[in-house]
Enzyme design. Structure first.
Site, PDB file in Angstrom:
ATOM      1  N   THR A  23       0.829  -1.203   0.000  1.00  0.00           N
ATOM      2  CA  THR A  23       0.000   0.000   0.000  1.00  0.00           C
ATOM      3  C   THR A  23       0.863   1.253   0.000  1.00  0.00           C
ATOM      4  O   THR A  23       1.983   1.233   0.490  1.00  0.00           O
ATOM      5  CB  THR A  23      -0.854  -0.057   1.283  1.00  0.00           C
ATOM      6  OG1 THR A  23      -1.739  -1.144   1.145  1.00  0.00           O
ATOM      7  CG2 THR A  23      -1.610   1.210   1.546  1.00  0.00           C
TER       8      THR A  23
ATOM      9  N   ASP B 193      -8.044  -2.395   5.201  1.00  0.00           N
ATOM     10  CA  ASP B 193      -8.121  -1.251   6.118  1.00  0.00           C
ATOM     11  C   ASP B 193      -7.988   0.092   5.417  1.00  0.00           C
ATOM     12  O   ASP B 193      -8.485   1.108   5.917  1.00  0.00           O
ATOM     13  CB  ASP B 193      -7.005  -1.357   7.169  1.00  0.00           C
ATOM     14  CG  ASP B 193      -5.622  -1.371   6.524  1.00  0.00           C
ATOM     15  OD1 ASP B 193      -5.413  -2.150   5.560  1.00  0.00           O
ATOM     16  OD2 ASP B 193      -4.751  -0.591   6.958  1.00  0.00           O
TER      17      ASP B 193
HETATM   18  N1  ASP Z   1      -3.267  -2.733   4.199  1.00  0.00           N
HETATM   19  C1  ASP Z   1      -3.477  -3.223   2.869  1.00  0.00           C
HETATM   20  C2  ASP Z   1      -4.662  -4.129   2.841  1.00  0.00           C
HETATM   21  O1  ASP Z   1      -4.796  -4.954   3.714  1.00  0.00           O
HETATM   22  C3  ASP Z   1      -2.334  -3.958   2.297  1.00  0.00           C
HETATM   23  C4  ASP Z   1      -1.023  -3.257   2.344  1.00  0.00           C
HETATM   24  O2  ASP Z   1      -0.779  -2.435   3.226  1.00  0.00           O
HETATM   25  O3  ASP Z   1      -0.185  -3.559   1.482  1.00  0.00           O
HETATM   26  O4  ASP Z   1      -5.425  -4.051   1.912  1.00  0.00           O
END
Ligand code: ASP
Length: 336
Positions: free
Chosen positions: A203, A234
């Site tokens: 992300t 999230d």
């Molecule tokens: N937090 C993100 C999710 O669970 C994934 C990530 O941080 O790469 O969709």
């Protein structure tokens, strides 16, 4: 570096960014590839810093920075996003304005070139906070945002990650972790990536303090490799992956989204400051190293407060991250 000194610094505008957290592959990484990540992070920081230097808002700065991260294939958001189990892309993003607590978010979009701008269009529309799928795309289109064919987001390296995850029956995996990186590296060529692409949380996000003392946060993601279609993490959930309140902090998270949702991670940073009197650093560290760790949640976050303090804690081996204060050189980091 996990955190910056908590001084009573004058509130020089500052932007911090992340490009995901995960397991290191330092032994596999070529110096050129490592430099490419630092260069990409530096360029993004400069774009956000330029907005703040001319008196632009924190909201504008975080959107400019996240848009640039979305457009960069090195990171799991926008072009270069990971694949779902059905070999499709479902993108999530959110923005929040710390001055007004106005927020906008989109989930499960497949055709908006820059999901962060779609999230901002939800905020600007003002009627709702979170929009999903087709309807979110229609709103984005109405706001004049570019739509693209779904395969715009695809890269061969991400497809290799999906195949590896499926071959290993690993379930949904974070974008920057362990062995599956090697599959991506075989596609990407020698050197691979600094963090294991198979399980990295890729992300992207930005938080900023502007010259007017206002805070903003933005987060954008492709989610987890091999996630179930329809799964939302999230990132677009206000309070979980993204939160901003001028009175406490602006926060953007990266990591295993289910854990961040369960501890309401981004809001928990602010709550610890508001109700418990914690400093930004104490609150950020407690969320990452205690609340998340207690449920096995892996990842990290970036946070800034109205005094210009910046914290970048993570409980993985590395997190692509950096910060830039107006008038100073951007600093970028990958490993601990
Ligand atoms: N937090 C993100 C999710 O669970 C994934 C990530 O941080 O790469 O969709």
């Amino acid at each position: 570096m996990n955190s910056m000194p908590q001084t009573a610094a004058p509130a020089t505008p500052v932007i911090a960014i992340h490009g995901g957290a995960g397991t290191l592959t330092r032994s596999h990484i070529s110096p050129e590839q490592e430099r490419a990540y630092h260069a990409a992070l530096q360029a993004v920081l400069r774009s956000g810093q330029a907005v703040l230097a001319r008196g632009g808002s924190a909201m504008e700065a975080v959107c400019v920075a996240v848009q640039a991260l979305e457009d960069c294939p090195l990171f799991n958001a926008g072009h270069g996003a990971v694949f779902t189990a059905d070999a499709t892309h479902e993108l999530d993003a959110a923005v929040m304005d710390g001055a007004t607590l106005a927020a906008g978010a989109v989930a499960g979009v497949t055709r908006v070139r820059n999901p962060v701008l779609a999230a901002r269009s939800v905020l600007q529309d003002g009627q709702h906070v979170l929009m999903i799928g087709d309807a979110a795309e229609r709103l984005a289109h109405k706001a004049g945002l570019a739509l693209v064919a779904p395969d715009y987001f695809s890269t061969e390296a991400r497809r290799a990650q999906l195949h590896t995850a499926q071959a290993q029956a690993r379930g949904a995996v974070l974008d920057h972790d362990g062995a599956a990186a090697q599959a991506a590296q075989q596609v990407a060529g020698p050197g691979g990536e600094p963090l294991d692409e198979g399980s990295k949380m890729g992300t992207v996000g930005a938080v900023a303090l502007d010259a007017h003392g206002h805070l903003a946060a933005a987060t954008s993601t492709g989610g987890l490799t091999n996630k179930r279609p329809g799964r939302v993490g999230d990132s677009p959930l206000i309070g979980a992956g993204t939160y901003a309140d001028d009175r406490q902090a602006a926060v953007s998270c990266t990591g295993h989204g289910e854990s961040f949702i369960r501890v309401a991670a981004a809001h928990d940073v602010c709550a610890r400051m508001a109700y418990g009197g914690a400093t930004l650093q104490q609150a950020s560290d407690a969320v990452v190293h205690q609340a998340l760790a207690a449920i096995g949640g892996t990842g990290g976050l970036i946070a800034v407060d109205a005094h210009g303090n910046v914290c970048l804690p993570f409980n993985t081996e590395g997190m692509y991250r950096g910060l830039a204060r107006v008038g100073e050189m951007p600093e970028t980091f990958i490993y601990r």
